[in-house]
Scaffold this motif. Structure first.
Motif, PDB file in Angstrom:
ATOM      1  N   LEU A  61     -23.901  21.678 -11.707  1.00 37.34           N
ATOM      2  CA  LEU A  61     -22.717  22.022 -11.609  1.00 37.34           C
ATOM      3  C   LEU A  61     -21.875  22.462 -12.839  1.00 37.34           C
ATOM      4  CD1 LEU A  61     -21.441  19.323  -8.693  1.00 37.34           C
ATOM      5  CD2 LEU A  61     -21.851  21.673  -8.397  1.00 37.34           C
ATOM      6  N   ILE A  62     -21.849  21.884 -13.915  1.00 34.07           N
ATOM      7  CA  ILE A  62     -21.313  22.069 -15.149  1.00 34.07           C
ATOM      8  C   ILE A  62     -21.818  23.425 -15.504  1.00 34.07           C
ATOM      9  CG2 ILE A  62     -21.095  21.691 -17.549  1.00 34.07           C
ATOM     10  CD1 ILE A  62     -21.245  18.607 -16.891  1.00 34.07           C
ATOM     11  N   THR A  63     -23.127  23.547 -15.344  1.00 31.40           N
ATOM     12  CA  THR A  63     -23.910  25.023 -15.861  1.00 31.40           C
ATOM     13  C   THR A  63     -23.290  26.126 -14.890  1.00 31.40           C
ATOM     14  OG1 THR A  63     -25.676  23.649 -16.533  1.00 31.40           O
ATOM     15  CG2 THR A  63     -25.977  26.008 -16.231  1.00 31.40           C
ATOM     16  N   LEU A  64     -23.366  25.979 -13.654  1.00 29.36           N
ATOM     17  CA  LEU A  64     -22.833  26.889 -12.555  1.00 29.36           C
ATOM     18  C   LEU A  64     -21.357  27.334 -13.124  1.00 29.36           C
ATOM     19  CD1 LEU A  64     -24.606  26.012  -9.219  1.00 29.36           C
ATOM     20  CD2 LEU A  64     -25.272  28.081 -10.762  1.00 29.36           C
ATOM     21  N   ALA A  65     -20.745  26.236 -13.022  1.00 34.58           N
ATOM     22  CA  ALA A  65     -19.189  26.650 -13.664  1.00 34.58           C
ATOM     23  C   ALA A  65     -19.102  27.511 -14.685  1.00 34.58           C
ATOM     24  CB  ALA A  65     -18.556  25.429 -13.587  1.00 34.58           C
ATOM     25  N   THR A  66     -19.844  27.251 -15.729  1.00 33.05           N
ATOM     26  CA  THR A  66     -19.959  27.807 -16.825  1.00 33.05           C
ATOM     27  C   THR A  66     -20.339  29.257 -16.941  1.00 33.05           C
ATOM     28  OG1 THR A  66     -20.381  25.577 -18.165  1.00 33.05           O
ATOM     29  CG2 THR A  66     -20.705  27.800 -19.468  1.00 33.05           C
ATOM     30  N   VAL A  67     -21.454  29.655 -15.922  1.00 28.67           N
ATOM     31  CA  VAL A  67     -21.860  30.766 -15.962  1.00 28.67           C
ATOM     32  C   VAL A  67     -20.976  31.592 -15.371  1.00 28.67           C
ATOM     33  CG1 VAL A  67     -23.780  32.168 -14.822  1.00 28.67           C
ATOM     34  CG2 VAL A  67     -24.253  30.255 -16.132  1.00 28.67           C
TER      35      VAL A  67
ATOM     36  N   LEU B  50     -28.532  28.585 -20.670  1.00 29.46           N
ATOM     37  CA  LEU B  50     -29.174  27.982 -21.332  1.00 29.46           C
ATOM     38  C   LEU B  50     -28.503  27.197 -22.429  1.00 29.46           C
ATOM     39  CD1 LEU B  50     -31.964  30.718 -22.309  1.00 29.46           C
ATOM     40  CD2 LEU B  50     -32.149  28.837 -20.932  1.00 29.46           C
ATOM     41  N   LYS B  51     -27.444  27.716 -22.921  1.00 30.33           N
ATOM     42  CA  LYS B  51     -26.397  26.846 -23.823  1.00 30.33           C
ATOM     43  C   LYS B  51     -25.595  25.756 -23.077  1.00 30.33           C
ATOM     44  CE  LYS B  51     -24.103  26.332 -27.294  1.00 30.33           C
ATOM     45  NZ  LYS B  51     -24.474  26.070 -28.692  1.00 30.33           N
ATOM     46  N   SER B  52     -25.623  25.818 -21.732  1.00 30.27           N
ATOM     47  CA  SER B  52     -24.649  24.798 -21.141  1.00 30.27           C
ATOM     48  C   SER B  52     -25.836  23.668 -20.577  1.00 30.27           C
ATOM     49  CB  SER B  52     -23.960  25.366 -19.864  1.00 30.27           C
ATOM     50  OG  SER B  52     -23.346  24.266 -19.150  1.00 30.27           O
TER      51      SER B  52
ATOM     52  N   TYR C 214     -34.839  31.998 -16.008  1.00 27.60           N
ATOM     53  CA  TYR C 214     -35.275  33.023 -16.748  1.00 27.60           C
ATOM     54  C   TYR C 214     -36.119  34.031 -15.882  1.00 27.60           C
ATOM     55  CZ  TYR C 214     -36.948  35.818 -20.731  1.00 27.60           C
ATOM     56  OH  TYR C 214     -37.361  36.853 -21.492  1.00 27.60           O
ATOM     57  N   VAL C 215     -37.183  33.387 -15.239  1.00 27.32           N
ATOM     58  CA  VAL C 215     -38.158  34.212 -14.458  1.00 27.32           C
ATOM     59  C   VAL C 215     -37.465  34.986 -13.664  1.00 27.32           C
ATOM     60  CG1 VAL C 215     -40.205  34.190 -13.013  1.00 27.32           C
ATOM     61  CG2 VAL C 215     -40.021  32.489 -14.962  1.00 27.32           C
ATOM     62  N   ILE C 216     -36.440  34.546 -12.719  1.00 22.00           N
ATOM     63  CA  ILE C 216     -35.706  35.212 -11.770  1.00 22.00           C
ATOM     64  C   ILE C 216     -34.890  36.428 -12.454  1.00 22.00           C
ATOM     65  CG2 ILE C 216     -34.010  35.182 -10.011  1.00 22.00           C
ATOM     66  CD1 ILE C 216     -34.986  32.443  -9.515  1.00 22.00           C
ATOM     67  N   SER C 217     -34.353  36.076 -13.671  1.00 20.57           N
ATOM     68  CA  SER C 217     -33.430  37.196 -14.063  1.00 20.57           C
ATOM     69  C   SER C 217     -33.971  37.948 -15.500  1.00 20.57           C
ATOM     70  CB  SER C 217     -31.949  36.613 -14.372  1.00 20.57           C
ATOM     71  OG  SER C 217     -32.307  35.401 -15.498  1.00 20.57           O
TER      72      SER C 217
ATOM     73  N   GLY D  36     -25.099  35.871 -18.565  1.00 20.84           N
ATOM     74  CA  GLY D  36     -25.288  34.573 -17.524  1.00 20.84           C
ATOM     75  C   GLY D  36     -26.387  33.582 -17.972  1.00 20.84           C
ATOM     76  N   ILE D  37     -27.421  34.375 -18.428  1.00 23.75           N
ATOM     77  CA  ILE D  37     -28.747  33.448 -19.033  1.00 23.75           C
ATOM     78  C   ILE D  37     -28.298  32.792 -20.103  1.00 23.75           C
ATOM     79  CG2 ILE D  37     -29.855  35.464 -20.183  1.00 23.75           C
ATOM     80  CD1 ILE D  37     -31.575  32.856 -17.664  1.00 23.75           C
TER      81      ILE D  37
END
Length: 306
Positions: free
Chosen positions: A106-112, A235-237, A289-292, A230-231
């Motif tokens: 959730l944190i990562t998706l909000a960040t992206v 990765l950062k988050s 990463y593989v998807i994007s 986004g990627i």
């Protein structure tokens, strides 16, 4: 047989054949050898770099699928025989994996999402008003923020988030967005300044507002660069350890990388469990990463060329 002729200014044509000043093979051979040596050196360097990545990953996978008895034997490069899922089951329970994974994702998706939207809008305003001094200074201000790492601001950030009731995953997501905006705005601005303004002008002639031209025309064209931004934000988050460990006050709301610290302290001898936990935490980043990766490479190339 007709010889090639050369015209002398103000005179007659000369039938003297042209002589080549370069001796064939004398200068091209050493250049070719140097080029071959350079290619071999680059290839060996790339192979060495690949081994430094592949070898630890192989050890991680092999240790994760070993049983407790096989893990304590100390043969890290030995292939597991037989395969065991004991480490994954134990790591699932020790880390309370579903809860920690949900908080981290959730944190990562909000960040992206926040990083892409805010950076894209800021970059659009800056790139289309570059001739105005205020927008240029805003761009330079964001660039300057790239040189302020979180450890320098950690103490003040912890104090401020506690004062405004943001010592939780929401505060971590907001800080991740704030620290990602500088680099993301730099990428988006470089990309947007290469897009022709005629596309927006034609949309405005059809009655579209500035916001309408951005969302209907410009933002879809930014898809490759959005994937790149986004990627990087993902990765950062996802891999961040320091910020959640300092900001989030409630231990039950900690992210997955912080929870995994128990394998460095309390369960430091359970190698197969720790490697299984690392492998499960690594999976979302690899899948993303593989998807994007196709759009990531496309965005980087377009941003570099344009």
């Amino acid at each position: 047989m007709t010889l090639p002729t050369t015209t002398i200014p103000g005179g007659a044509a000369s039938t003297t054949p042209r002589r080549s000043t370069a001796s064939p093979g004398a200068s091209t051979l050493p250049t070719s050898r140097r080029s071959d040596r350079s290619r071999w050196g680059t290839t060996l360097l790339l192979i060495l770099c690949a081994v430094t990545v592949i070898l630890p990953f192989y050890v991680t996978v092999s240790m994760a699928f070993k049983s407790g008895e096989q893990a304590v034997e100390g043969e890290a490069f030995a292939w597991p025989a037989p395969f065991s899922l004991e480490g994954f089951a134990t790591a699932w329970e020790l880390t309370d994996f579903p809860r920690a994974f949900t908080i981290s994702i959730l944190i990562t998706l909000a960040t992206v999402i926040g990083t892409i939207l805010l950076s894209a809008m800021a970059s659009y305003a800056i790139s289309r008003n570059w001739e105005k001094r205020a927008y240029r200074w805003a761009f330079y201000y964001l660039l300057a923020a790239m040189f302020l790492p979180f450890p320098v601001l950690a103490l003040s950030q912890v104090k401020l988030t506690g004062m405004v009731e943001l010592a939780n995953p929401v505060g971590v997501a907001l800080l991740h967005i704030m620290f990602q905006i500088s680099f993301s705005t730099l990428l988006f601005t470089a990309f947007l300044r290469s897009l022709p303004a005629e596309l927006e002008e034609s949309a405005r002639m059809d009655g579209a507002s500035t916001a309408g031209a951005f969302w209907r025309i410009v933002f879809p064209l930014m898809a490759p660069m959005s994937a790149t931004v986004g990627i990087f934000a993902f990765l950062k988050s996802w891999n961040d350890f320091m910020m959640p460990s300092l900001i989030i006050a409630d231990p039950t709301l900690q992210t997955l990388p912080v929870i995994q610290e128990i394998f460095q302290t309390q369960f430091s001898n359970n190698y197969h469990v720790s490697f299984a936990s690392y492998l499960m935490a690594m999976a979302p980043a690899i899948i993303a990463y593989v998807i994007s990766q196709r759009w990531v490479l496309s965005g980087l190339t377009q941003g570099a060329v344009k």
